[in-house]
Design an enzyme around this catalytic site. Sequence first.
Site, PDB file in Angstrom:
ATOM      1  CB  CYS C  87      -0.962  -0.043   1.194  1.00  0.00           C
ATOM      2  SG  CYS C  87      -2.295   1.165   1.085  1.00  0.00           S
ATOM      3  CG  HIS C 196      -3.175  -3.601   3.528  1.00  0.00           C
ATOM      4  ND1 HIS C 196      -2.256  -2.873   4.233  1.00  0.00           N
ATOM      5  CD2 HIS C 196      -3.825  -2.727   2.729  1.00  0.00           C
ATOM      6  CE1 HIS C 196      -2.337  -1.593   3.882  1.00  0.00           C
ATOM      7  NE2 HIS C 196      -3.286  -1.478   2.972  1.00  0.00           N
ATOM      8  CD  GLU C 198      -0.395  -5.419   5.991  1.00  0.00           C
ATOM      9  OE1 GLU C 198      -0.444  -6.012   4.891  1.00  0.00           O
ATOM     10  OE2 GLU C 198      -0.611  -4.199   6.104  1.00  0.00           O
TER      11      GLU C 198
END
Lengths: 86, 86, 226, 599
Positions: C87, C196, C198
């Site tokens: 991002c 994302h 994560e």
Amino acid sequence: MARVVVDVMLKPEILDPQGQAVANALPRLGVADVASVRIGKRIEIEFAGAADLDRAREIADKLLANPVIEDFTLRVEETPAEGEGQ
Amino acid sequence: MARVVVDVMLKPEILDPQGQAVANALPRLGVADVASVRIGKRIEIEFAGAADLDRAREIADKLLANPVIEDFTLRVEETPAEGEGQ
Amino acid sequence: MTARIGVVTFPGSLDDRDAARAVHLTGAAPISLWHADSELYGVDAVILPGGFSYGDYLRAGAIARFSAVMESIIKAAGDGLPVLGICNGFQVLCEAHLLPGALTRNQHLHFRNRDQALRVESTATAWTGGFQHGQEIVIPVKNGEGCYMADERTLEELEGEGRVVARYIRGNPNGSLHDIAAITNAAGNVVGIMPHPEHAVEVLTGPSIDGLGIFTSVLAHLGARV
Amino acid sequence: MTATTGFDTVSHAAETPDEEQPYEELGLRDDEYERIRQILGRRPTSSELAMYSIMWSEHCSYKSSKVHLRQFSEKAPKSDLMLAGIGENAGVIRISDDIAVTFKVESHNHPSFVEPYQGAATGVGGIVRDILAMGARPVAVMDPLRFGAADHEDTKRVLPGVVAGVGGYGNCLGLPNIGGEVVFDPCYQGNPLVNALCVGVLPVNRLQNKEAHGPGNVVVLLGAKTGRDGIGGVSVLASATFNSDGPARRPSVQVGDPFIEKLLIESCLELYERELIVGVQDLGGAGLTCALTETSASAGTGMDINLNLVPLREASMDPQEVLASESQERMLLIVEPGKLDEVLRVAERWGVIATAIGQVTEGGRLVISWHGEVVVDVPPGSLVDDGPVYARPMREPADLILLQADRAETLPRPRSGVELRETLLRLAASPNLCDKSWVTEQYDRYVQGNTILAQPENSGVIRIDEQTGLGIALSVDGNARYARLDPYNGAKLALAESYRNVAASGATPLAVTNCLNFGSPEDPQVMWQFAEAVRGLADGCAELGIPVTGGNVSFYNSTGPQAIHPTPVVGVLGVISNVGTRVPMGFGGDSDVIVLLGE
Ligand SMILES: Nc1ncnc2c1ncn2[C@@H]1O[C@H](COP(=O)(O)OP(=O)(O)O)[C@@H](O)[C@H]1O
């Protein structure tokens, strides 16, 4: 075709976080002599016919600037011929 | 104090959704003769001493504009005396 | 030996702790790197996390790119260090010219957060070797400036060289050209991804655990290299 | 004003007792102004007048609500879990041996109508600083919102701006948005409600307080420079009689800088962690005035402040403007002299301005100087604790009986399949029931990686401890139409709904916060609604056995003479020992049995 340029800037007393962040970054680029940076909007309105300054002012007032925090100025600008200009 | 104004605009071939949104809203305001609207940035750099156009060009080139999507132009502007102006 | 993965914190980084958690969950050691410190402390790979470095003012990633740590990362990336930008990290990588193109304001002009389906298009990178080619995964997307833009020539090059790493499927959340969600450099060690991974590493907190593959891939890549 | 200084000083005020002052324009009554003169033994300086007018305003002094709010403490069950309660920046609840949670909801209604984006953004910023001031890392936000009719022109302007503002600020801070409300009703047409809730987590032993203890300790201002934000009323009027050529119209809009706030959060947390400070207070609505007086008053100390040291955005500001400024992203710290250098270093590392502006003194006087002259010399407690308190007249609204008589049972019911279908479609399409993802998609719900449940679940659930799975659940609810019909039960109902939502997600409800949005307290009918709602909420909390730990009152919400429906918004916090056992609201699997509980 005719162009009206509207410059919209935050009123001087209003906080400009963007400009401040850029000003703070300049020393890292080796620039030391800049006192302040302000960031606003430049809006180019292309009219199909003649440039209509009153029309443009109305658009700026209603749509482009927020009078509570921003000021704007506007002017007719010669449209550079294709291929010219920087 | 001296001011350099940097105008940063998206390259003509890059889509400008913000400008388009404004253009699309115009008919609702009764404005029919606008061919297009482009929205960019107007950046005012205030120098502590004399306006340094080369310095400003360097800042614009490195930081203020992203050459992949944006063009810029710059110029020295007379700073209006306090209290004057629009 | 445990791999050491650096996670950079810029002023305004937000997902640095999440990236570190993901690294930790895959058995590697997350190492915090500070924007103003040019030392990389011998890490085996680097993650530039999501967030709003410098408030995303001016352009997302534009100011962060000039930090001391980025100078070192740019150099190390040239020598093959695996670098992942998520991002805001992707935005920084583009601004730093480690990746081509630019990420611009979402076409609908809103910040958008949703669970996004992607198709993995390249497994020939340091960060995607563990996926199947064409594998469909779901991970969260959340950004205001995620619309990938590049000129025709660059796009052709990316497509021609198989450097589009992942594409949005079942809806493009931001108007990205060619539905691009992730790309890589020519060497395959630097990857930028808008969604994302994560945030998709635990059943309890993510829409899936598909994101783990990114972090395990780099470990496999590092292991193979030794 | 003295010709020599160009501003009003204490010595000048003593010499010119008869100088006329614009106290009425500043919202002070004759008797209130008289009280100020009594307290000071002279007329106030223009800076002092500005300070009293701010601190004795409804917003800061709770002068109309205080007598009612007492019930929250009086009726509340005693709880050992409550480490800080009403009177602090936010309530703090212990949820394990070493972890505590702090949460609070606040309003930013009026600014959000004037400038929706900035109004809503700074609303989030303000409540986050309240949470930060308790020593906590903010971990989530919620946003109960009320707008006028969905198809009204003003709503088209206000709604997108408010939502973008809540998102813009919260997203940039890295705070997951885990819930809220979006309700449309014509009664909010000219007066939307923007309430913002923040919740934070802290180790029990890191709890901070706002007391400025220790004479000799240094007073440090941390964060953004001070500008002319949000001081339209106070400064213009305070300087009105002194400025012959008339003061310039000042903006009353505050502009937020979430990036600076993020750095403020990180630097404060580092200062707490390393035990570098004695006290801390956020700067909110009443700026330096409130922070200086509250920190010294609560410790029974005084302060010597050199106002010229405050970093300014505009050099031309008057002392009363500096004192009244509502510039965002600022905190006040109390620091032992020996630790000052280290505090300044931490701030610098995070890129935040930190400035020593004075020191704590003995003797209980807040003395503020400007260009070497004393412009303020007051007992700080007189501004904080001795404000006026009113028992305002109350009267049941004249139309209430008629409203209550118009019962839902008298409405026609759908009788055929076609009518039923029609009704169902109407309900599904109504703005108050339809899908809210257009709003919630603009909020980051994943950041920090601990969001277990968020929109559209019954309550937001956040994991606090990754090792044990300990977590919290939060819900905010309010139903103004019920409250309009019966404010006592309407408030109870909001509490019950919020409580149920928390329980339904698998958590045990522990504590309550609330934001009471009402019309003008000077209208006896509004005052009656308010009193009833407070009584209902206090009784409800007593019945459920959970305390109110804090909240906020917002009066003067009306469009013209028309008050909004009474809108008590209630937030309930619950604890869940293992977030793995949370209950999402969707049906789980194919063969699950569906049971209806209750009537
Ligand atoms: N409706 C309410 N219920 C309970 N406590 C309240 C309510 N309104 C205000 N309070 C409490 O009164 C105190 C002052 O409130 P406020 O002025 O909003 O705090 P701050 O100084 O943080 O702005 C706070 O402790 C707040 O929790």
